[in-house]
Write an enzyme that holds these catalytic residues in place. Sequence first.
Site, mmCIF file in Angstrom:
data_model
loop_
_atom_site.group_PDB
_atom_site.id
_atom_site.type_symbol
_atom_site.label_atom_id
_atom_site.label_comp_id
_atom_site.label_asym_id
_atom_site.label_seq_id
_atom_site.Cartn_x
_atom_site.Cartn_y
_atom_site.Cartn_z
ATOM 1 N N HIS A 43 -10.252 119.060 82.404
ATOM 2 C CA HIS A 43 -9.845 117.576 82.840
ATOM 3 C C HIS A 43 -11.201 116.823 82.626
ATOM 4 O O HIS A 43 -12.124 117.158 83.293
ATOM 5 C CB HIS A 43 -8.935 117.117 83.766
ATOM 6 C CG HIS A 43 -9.496 117.465 85.206
ATOM 7 N ND1 HIS A 43 -10.098 116.685 85.655
ATOM 8 C CD2 HIS A 43 -9.334 118.640 85.780
ATOM 9 C CE1 HIS A 43 -10.719 117.216 86.725
ATOM 10 N NE2 HIS A 43 -10.114 118.593 86.927
ATOM 11 N N ASN A 81 -13.368 113.540 91.742
ATOM 12 C CA ASN A 81 -14.649 114.117 91.325
ATOM 13 C C ASN A 81 -15.906 112.936 91.690
ATOM 14 O O ASN A 81 -16.920 113.784 92.010
ATOM 15 C CB ASN A 81 -14.535 114.358 89.794
ATOM 16 C CG ASN A 81 -13.669 115.450 89.304
ATOM 17 O OD1 ASN A 81 -13.129 115.214 88.359
ATOM 18 N ND2 ASN A 81 -13.478 116.533 90.152
ATOM 19 N N GLY A 130 -7.808 120.304 94.401
ATOM 20 C CA GLY A 130 -6.847 121.214 94.368
ATOM 21 C C GLY A 130 -5.458 120.947 93.529
ATOM 22 O O GLY A 130 -5.699 120.383 92.563
ATOM 23 N N GLU A 143 -4.519 124.327 88.798
ATOM 24 C CA GLU A 143 -5.874 124.698 89.467
ATOM 25 C C GLU A 143 -5.572 125.763 90.640
ATOM 26 O O GLU A 143 -4.607 125.582 91.369
ATOM 27 C CB GLU A 143 -6.551 123.557 90.146
ATOM 28 C CG GLU A 143 -8.025 123.832 90.541
ATOM 29 C CD GLU A 143 -8.629 122.690 91.022
ATOM 30 O OE1 GLU A 143 -9.482 122.907 91.908
ATOM 31 O OE2 GLU A 143 -8.488 121.828 90.484
#
Length: 124
Positions: A10, A16, A23, A90
């Site tokens: 992504h 980020n 998670g 994830e």
Amino acid sequence: MSRTIYLLRHGQTKFNLERRMQGHCDSALTELGVAQARAMGATLRAELGSLDNWQVFASPLGRTMQTAELVCAELGLASRCIQPEPRLIESRFWRLGAAASSNSAYAISSLSNATGLAFSSAGL
């Protein structure tokens, strides 16, 4: 007959940018993340040529669906062609480390089982 699979991450998210772990939590793509997703789509469009018989799978998390929608828009594909695949969420399977090889092979095997297609995990 060989098959090719492209695995995309992504685009950059707010978490980020803040260097926070996500998670299963979700955060939206940043402006850079949107640009990254569009750039991935444009790169794939140049690489792929014909889009006949291509399938798009994505984790059902918001950030990955948003990325997939942007990639598909660049490819000229309707977002309804995206197939949410919960096994791509994830998880510990995507951690780097000593078990990365077997975990990646497991993820490829799961995707293969979900799609009915045979993917090679050689080199993972």
